[in-house]
Motif scaffolding. Structure first.
Motif, PDB file in Angstrom:
ATOM      1  N   LYS A  92      53.349  -9.561  -8.818  1.00  0.00           N
ATOM      2  CA  LYS A  92      51.942  -9.844  -9.109  1.00  0.00           C
ATOM      3  C   LYS A  92      51.716 -11.341  -8.945  1.00  0.00           C
ATOM      4  CE  LYS A  92      50.100 -10.403 -13.316  1.00  0.00           C
ATOM      5  NZ  LYS A  92      49.639 -10.129 -14.683  1.00  0.00           N
ATOM      6  N   VAL A  94      48.707 -14.391  -9.333  1.00  0.00           N
ATOM      7  CA  VAL A  94      47.402 -14.832  -9.808  1.00  0.00           C
ATOM      8  C   VAL A  94      47.116 -16.154  -9.117  1.00  0.00           C
ATOM      9  CG1 VAL A  94      46.016 -15.539 -11.799  1.00  0.00           C
ATOM     10  CG2 VAL A  94      47.734 -13.730 -12.054  1.00  0.00           C
ATOM     11  N   ILE A 112      43.663 -11.635  -8.646  1.00  0.00           N
ATOM     12  CA  ILE A 112      44.993 -11.079  -8.910  1.00  0.00           C
ATOM     13  C   ILE A 112      45.327 -10.120  -7.780  1.00  0.00           C
ATOM     14  CG2 ILE A 112      46.385  -9.657 -10.472  1.00  0.00           C
ATOM     15  CD1 ILE A 112      44.491 -10.563 -12.736  1.00  0.00           C
ATOM     16  N   GLY A 113      46.536 -10.247  -7.259  1.00  0.00           N
ATOM     17  CA  GLY A 113      46.992  -9.353  -6.200  1.00  0.00           C
ATOM     18  C   GLY A 113      48.389  -8.870  -6.499  1.00  0.00           C
ATOM     19  N   SER A 131      49.674 -12.533  -2.571  1.00  0.00           N
ATOM     20  CA  SER A 131      48.836 -13.732  -2.537  1.00  0.00           C
ATOM     21  C   SER A 131      47.575 -13.491  -1.705  1.00  0.00           C
ATOM     22  CB  SER A 131      49.619 -14.907  -1.978  1.00  0.00           C
ATOM     23  OG  SER A 131      48.798 -16.044  -1.866  1.00  0.00           O
ATOM     24  N   ALA A 134      45.205 -11.418  -3.687  1.00  0.00           N
ATOM     25  CA  ALA A 134      44.581 -12.227  -4.734  1.00  0.00           C
ATOM     26  C   ALA A 134      43.491 -13.131  -4.149  1.00  0.00           C
ATOM     27  CB  ALA A 134      45.638 -13.057  -5.469  1.00  0.00           C
ATOM     28  N   ARG A 137      40.411 -11.101  -3.411  1.00  0.00           N
ATOM     29  CA  ARG A 137      39.691 -10.758  -4.642  1.00  0.00           C
ATOM     30  C   ARG A 137      38.957 -11.954  -5.230  1.00  0.00           C
ATOM     31  NH1 ARG A 137      44.537  -6.915  -6.062  1.00  0.00           N
ATOM     32  NH2 ARG A 137      43.671  -4.988  -5.203  1.00  0.00           N
TER      33      ARG A 137
END
Length: 184
Positions: A92, A94, A112-113, A131, A134, A137
């Motif tokens: 994960k 951020v 967040i990805g 990344s 994220a 998003r």
């Protein structure tokens, strides 16, 4: 919001050419597909509109376990579906996407990805995927690509607005209109 700031937001939110849009199947949703913009076009849009006045920063990278549920069939006696849950290593990321407006105000949006190691590949490959997800998003929170999921009226909703960051000194607020909310 002044005219220059409105222009920047309109340019960020502009539709992408149809040939740029990609589609992927949504697991477990039949033939439904998700439309998305590849990250290289998101980066190109940021560069074209903002030049050097944007930044992508990785805030944290965490590894953990994701779970995949696999259908095994039906129980012969009860006729109930049987599933097996598999643990899959995952990552994960951020990140924070910052843009600098002409008046020097910095606005930040976080994304967040994630990615799993199910498909193999090196750790760096999974980190890049997480990344990129994220970044997409975070860019979504500026309105980039939102037209793919919302009609024009819904694009002005506050769904993609974060709370103001400490560095914004209270000059960024939530309101009923996303364009009006980005800058006071």
């Amino acid at each position: 919001m002044d005219e220059e700031q409105k222009t920047i937001l309109e340019q960020l939110r502009a539709n992408f050419p149809d040939e740029v849009i990609k589609y992927r199947k949504i697991p477990g949703k039949g033939n439904n597909q998700l439309a998305y913009i590849p990250v290289n076009y998101i980066i190109k849009r940021l560069n074209d509109v903002l030049g050097l006045k944007w930044n992508w920063e990785i805030i944290s990278v965490e590894t953990g376990i994701d779970y995949k549920r696999q259908f095994l069939g039906f129980d012969k006696e009860t006729r109930k579906p049987m599933h097996e849950q598999q643990e899959i290593p995952a990552i994960k990321v951020v990140g924070c996407l910052s843009i600098v407006l002409p008046d020097g105000l910095i606005i930040r949006r976080h994304g967040i990805g994630g990615a799993s190691y199910e498909q193999g590949g090196a750790i760096g490959d999974r980190e890049k995927i997480a990344s990129s997800n994220a970044l997409k998003r975070a860019a979504w929170k500026y309105g980039i690509g939102t037209y793919l999921a919302f009609n024009d009226e819904a694009q002005d909703d506050t769904l993609y607005l974060d709370e103001p960051s400490k560095s914004s000194k209270g000059r960024v607020k939530k309101s009923s209109s996303a364009l009006d909310a980005l800058i006071n």
